[in-house]
Design a protein around this motif. Structure first.
Motif, PDB file in Angstrom:
ATOM      1  N   TYR A  44       2.979   7.445  -2.878  1.00 18.84           N
ATOM      2  CA  TYR A  44       2.810   7.793  -1.466  1.00 18.84           C
ATOM      3  C   TYR A  44       3.084   6.571  -0.604  1.00 18.84           C
ATOM      4  O   TYR A  44       2.723   5.445  -0.962  1.00 18.84           O
ATOM      5  CB  TYR A  44       1.402   8.349  -1.211  1.00 18.84           C
ATOM      6  CG  TYR A  44       1.273   9.046   0.109  1.00 18.84           C
ATOM      7  CD1 TYR A  44       1.855  10.284   0.316  1.00 18.84           C
ATOM      8  CD2 TYR A  44       0.586   8.457   1.163  1.00 18.84           C
ATOM      9  CE1 TYR A  44       1.750  10.931   1.535  1.00 18.84           C
ATOM     10  CE2 TYR A  44       0.475   9.105   2.390  1.00 18.84           C
ATOM     11  CZ  TYR A  44       1.063  10.339   2.565  1.00 18.84           C
ATOM     12  OH  TYR A  44       0.963  10.968   3.779  1.00 18.84           O
ATOM     13  N   VAL A  45       3.709   6.786   0.532  1.00 20.33           N
ATOM     14  CA  VAL A  45       4.145   5.688   1.396  1.00 20.33           C
ATOM     15  C   VAL A  45       2.985   4.794   1.856  1.00 20.33           C
ATOM     16  O   VAL A  45       3.169   3.597   2.054  1.00 20.33           O
ATOM     17  CB  VAL A  45       4.972   6.225   2.590  1.00 20.33           C
ATOM     18  CG1 VAL A  45       4.119   7.055   3.514  1.00 20.33           C
ATOM     19  CG2 VAL A  45       5.668   5.093   3.321  1.00 20.33           C
ATOM     20  N   LEU A  46       1.793   5.361   2.013  1.00 26.97           N
ATOM     21  CA  LEU A  46       0.608   4.584   2.378  1.00 26.97           C
ATOM     22  C   LEU A  46      -0.311   4.545   1.151  1.00 26.97           C
ATOM     23  O   LEU A  46      -1.009   5.525   0.870  1.00 26.97           O
ATOM     24  CB  LEU A  46      -0.110   5.214   3.571  1.00 26.97           C
ATOM     25  CG  LEU A  46       0.729   5.381   4.837  1.00 26.97           C
ATOM     26  CD1 LEU A  46      -0.002   6.219   5.873  1.00 26.97           C
ATOM     27  CD2 LEU A  46       1.107   4.013   5.389  1.00 26.97           C
ATOM     28  N   ASP A  48      -3.203   3.332   0.268  1.00 32.05           N
ATOM     29  CA  ASP A  48      -4.617   3.652   0.397  1.00 32.05           C
ATOM     30  C   ASP A  48      -4.826   5.148   0.628  1.00 32.05           C
ATOM     31  O   ASP A  48      -5.749   5.757   0.082  1.00 32.05           O
ATOM     32  CB  ASP A  48      -5.255   2.856   1.541  1.00 32.05           C
ATOM     33  CG  ASP A  48      -6.741   3.140   1.664  1.00 32.05           C
ATOM     34  OD1 ASP A  48      -7.471   2.930   0.664  1.00 32.05           O
ATOM     35  OD2 ASP A  48      -7.169   3.610   2.737  1.00 32.05           O
ATOM     36  N   VAL A  49      -3.959   5.741   1.418  1.00 30.58           N
ATOM     37  CA  VAL A  49      -4.049   7.179   1.675  1.00 30.58           C
ATOM     38  C   VAL A  49      -3.736   7.959   0.403  1.00 30.58           C
ATOM     39  O   VAL A  49      -4.430   8.926   0.069  1.00 30.58           O
ATOM     40  CB  VAL A  49      -3.114   7.595   2.829  1.00 30.58           C
ATOM     41  CG1 VAL A  49      -3.090   9.106   2.995  1.00 30.58           C
ATOM     42  CG2 VAL A  49      -3.534   6.914   4.125  1.00 30.58           C
ATOM     43  N   GLN A  87      -5.229  13.167   5.244  1.00 32.71           N
ATOM     44  CA  GLN A  87      -4.277  12.562   6.192  1.00 32.71           C
ATOM     45  C   GLN A  87      -3.245  13.616   6.557  1.00 32.71           C
ATOM     46  O   GLN A  87      -2.416  13.967   5.722  1.00 32.71           O
ATOM     47  CB  GLN A  87      -3.578  11.361   5.548  1.00 32.71           C
ATOM     48  CG  GLN A  87      -2.481  10.743   6.381  1.00 32.71           C
ATOM     49  CD  GLN A  87      -3.022   9.918   7.522  1.00 32.71           C
ATOM     50  OE1 GLN A  87      -4.018   9.238   7.372  1.00 32.71           O
ATOM     51  NE2 GLN A  87      -2.368   9.973   8.660  1.00 32.71           N
ATOM     52  N   ASP A  89       0.003  15.189   7.303  1.00 30.70           N
ATOM     53  CA  ASP A  89       1.347  14.688   7.021  1.00 30.70           C
ATOM     54  C   ASP A  89       2.284  15.889   6.961  1.00 30.70           C
ATOM     55  O   ASP A  89       2.247  16.658   6.000  1.00 30.70           O
ATOM     56  CB  ASP A  89       1.360  13.927   5.697  1.00 30.70           C
ATOM     57  CG  ASP A  89       2.723  13.351   5.346  1.00 30.70           C
ATOM     58  OD1 ASP A  89       3.734  13.771   5.931  1.00 30.70           O
ATOM     59  OD2 ASP A  89       2.769  12.485   4.461  1.00 30.70           O
TER      60      ASP A  89
END
Length: 107
Positions: A44-46, A48-49, A87, A89
């Motif tokens: 995933y791009v983030l 922590d998310v 989150q 998205d």
């Protein structure tokens, strides 16, 4: 700004009846959740998310939150809802795609 598209392939080992209807058992649900969580945590791009998303669906699985779901489309929808709750998205959406029959050999 960099855009990353994450495509998750779900239910690779789901048994089917005549390639039409698939029913999920506890083992298949656990495998799907494990695969989705691992892919989010690793890609995933983030980061922590992605980690939080993976934790959320693993906790819900452990608490029996997916136990009554035997329809793969319903599981994909439930997982998407749980991931979006962590989150929002618009690029992350899980969908069930039934296995395709292998093409016949030419005569």
């Amino acid at each position: 700004m960099r855009t990353v598209l994450l495509v998750l392939c779900l239910f690779p080992a789901v048994p089917t009846r005549a390639q039409e209807a698939a029913l999920l058992d506890a083992r298949a649900r656990k495998e799907v959740v494990r695969n989705v969580a691992e892919r989010l945590e690793n890609a995933y791009v983030l980061p922590d998310v992605g980690r939080r998303m993976g934790e959320r669906i693993r906790r819900r699985l452990a608490a029996g939150g997916y136990a009554a779901i035997t329809d793969p489309v319903a599981l994909a929808d439930a997982l998407t809802g749980d991931l979006q709750a962590v989150q929002p998205d618009g690029h992350l959406l899980l969908r069930y795609m039934p296995p395709q029959a292998a093409p016949a050999d030419p005569p």
